[in-house]
Scaffold this active site. Structure first.
Site, PDB file in Angstrom:
ATOM      1  N   SER A  48       0.827  -1.206   0.000  1.00  0.00           N
ATOM      2  CA  SER A  48       0.000   0.000   0.000  1.00  0.00           C
ATOM      3  C   SER A  48       0.858   1.251   0.000  1.00  0.00           C
ATOM      4  O   SER A  48       0.538   2.233  -0.669  1.00  0.00           O
ATOM      5  CB  SER A  48      -0.968   0.009   1.187  1.00  0.00           C
ATOM      6  OG  SER A  48      -0.256  -0.099   2.403  1.00  0.00           O
ATOM      7  N   GLU A  49       1.983   1.234   0.751  1.00  0.00           N
ATOM      8  CA  GLU A  49       2.950   2.328   0.712  1.00  0.00           C
ATOM      9  C   GLU A  49       4.362   1.801   0.894  1.00  0.00           C
ATOM     10  O   GLU A  49       4.586   0.780   1.554  1.00  0.00           O
ATOM     11  CB  GLU A  49       2.666   3.380   1.801  1.00  0.00           C
ATOM     12  CG  GLU A  49       1.462   4.260   1.559  1.00  0.00           C
ATOM     13  CD  GLU A  49       0.235   3.756   2.271  1.00  0.00           C
ATOM     14  OE1 GLU A  49      -0.857   4.285   2.013  1.00  0.00           O
ATOM     15  OE2 GLU A  49       0.364   2.809   3.079  1.00  0.00           O
ATOM     16  N   THR A  50       5.316   2.518   0.325  1.00  0.00           N
ATOM     17  CA  THR A  50       6.749   2.307   0.529  1.00  0.00           C
ATOM     18  C   THR A  50       7.350   3.656   0.901  1.00  0.00           C
ATOM     19  O   THR A  50       7.000   4.678   0.290  1.00  0.00           O
ATOM     20  CB  THR A  50       7.423   1.769  -0.740  1.00  0.00           C
ATOM     21  OG1 THR A  50       6.879   0.483  -1.059  1.00  0.00           O
ATOM     22  CG2 THR A  50       8.923   1.643  -0.565  1.00  0.00           C
ATOM     23  N   HIS A  77      -0.028   5.076   8.680  1.00  0.00           N
ATOM     24  CA  HIS A  77       0.756   3.868   8.970  1.00  0.00           C
ATOM     25  C   HIS A  77       2.189   3.948   8.422  1.00  0.00           C
ATOM     26  O   HIS A  77       3.124   3.473   9.073  1.00  0.00           O
ATOM     27  CB  HIS A  77      -0.016   2.609   8.524  1.00  0.00           C
ATOM     28  CG  HIS A  77       0.517   1.875   7.359  1.00  0.00           C
ATOM     29  ND1 HIS A  77       0.119   2.140   6.069  1.00  0.00           N
ATOM     30  CD2 HIS A  77       1.410   0.857   7.276  1.00  0.00           C
ATOM     31  CE1 HIS A  77       0.750   1.312   5.247  1.00  0.00           C
ATOM     32  NE2 HIS A  77       1.524   0.526   5.935  1.00  0.00           N
TER      33      HIS A  77
END
Length: 225
Positions: A48-50, A77
């Protein structure tokens, strides 16, 4: 080919369930990476994110956040997970600050439990009627709760309260209608939530991939285009 150190951390994990949280990839030292390479790496990991840690003159570290499709100025997050890695790298202790595109975010820890203080949000009313929101979510008009809002604490998102946890589970977003409800940055994303006995439910930014988090007070799904 250059080698880059990274870590995979799980955020919002539950006791005795280390893989129960929301995974995050954190690149430890990203000074030599440009935005195009960061975006490509985020797409390869497809989480979902890096995030990418950089030096900062204003905070303990500077952080850039990428989904597989675009950069985010702030998200919860990734901020918490990156703070955990920054402490492990010696960039700060149990209290540190992270410079995001949305501003400097204070983060603190009690053991491995991290909390953050986001910027004060801006908000605006949703112009579309409840029937339109219901159709976009694949629900009935009566499933929509009180006062949907556009809320911006770094990234403007459409927040839609629902009447029940069952309604959250029934959501089947129509992407053609979601694409007509874009935020100020021209992106389509919506959070739905309802009061519940336990659990959080969340989806990935590139579709509806639910994940359950127990022991919470609401039921949430994040549905984005």
């Amino acid at each position: 080919m250059p080698a880059y150190a990274y870590r995979i951390v799980n955020v919002f994990t539950q006791p005795r369930a280390p893989l129960s949280g929301n995974p995050l990839c954190v690149f430890e030292r990203a000074q030599t990476l440009d935005a195009l390479r960061m975006q490509a790496l985020a797409l390869q990991f497809n989480l979902s994110e890096t995030t990418f840690i950089l030096p900062s003159e204003r905070a303990s570290a500077r952080v850039r956040i990428f989904t597989p499709a675009y950069e985010l100025p702030f998200a919860g997050h990734p901020t918490l997970g990156t703070a955990h890695v920054c402490r492990a790298l010696g960039l700060g202790g149990d209290r540190l600050t992270l410079e995001m595109a949305a501003g400097v975010i204070p983060v603190r820890a009690a053991g491995d439990r991290w909390t953050l203080q986001s910027n004060a949000p801006n908000w605006r009313e949703v112009a579309e009627p409840r029937l339109t929101l219901a159709a976009m979510l694949g629900l009935e008009e009566g499933d929509i709760g009180d006062r949907p809002l556009w809320v911006d604490a770094g990234t403007e998102q459409l927040i839609v309260p629902l009447q029940s946890e069952a309604a959250v589970r029934r959501v089947r977003v129509r992407t053609d209608l979601l694409e007509q409800l874009k935020n100020v940055d021209g992106r389509a994303m919506v959070y739905v939530f309802a009061e519940a006995g336990a659990g959080l439910r969340n989806g990935e930014p590139r579709g509806v991939v639910p994940r359950d988090w127990p022991d919470a007070s609401v039921r949430v799904r994040d549905l984005a285009g």
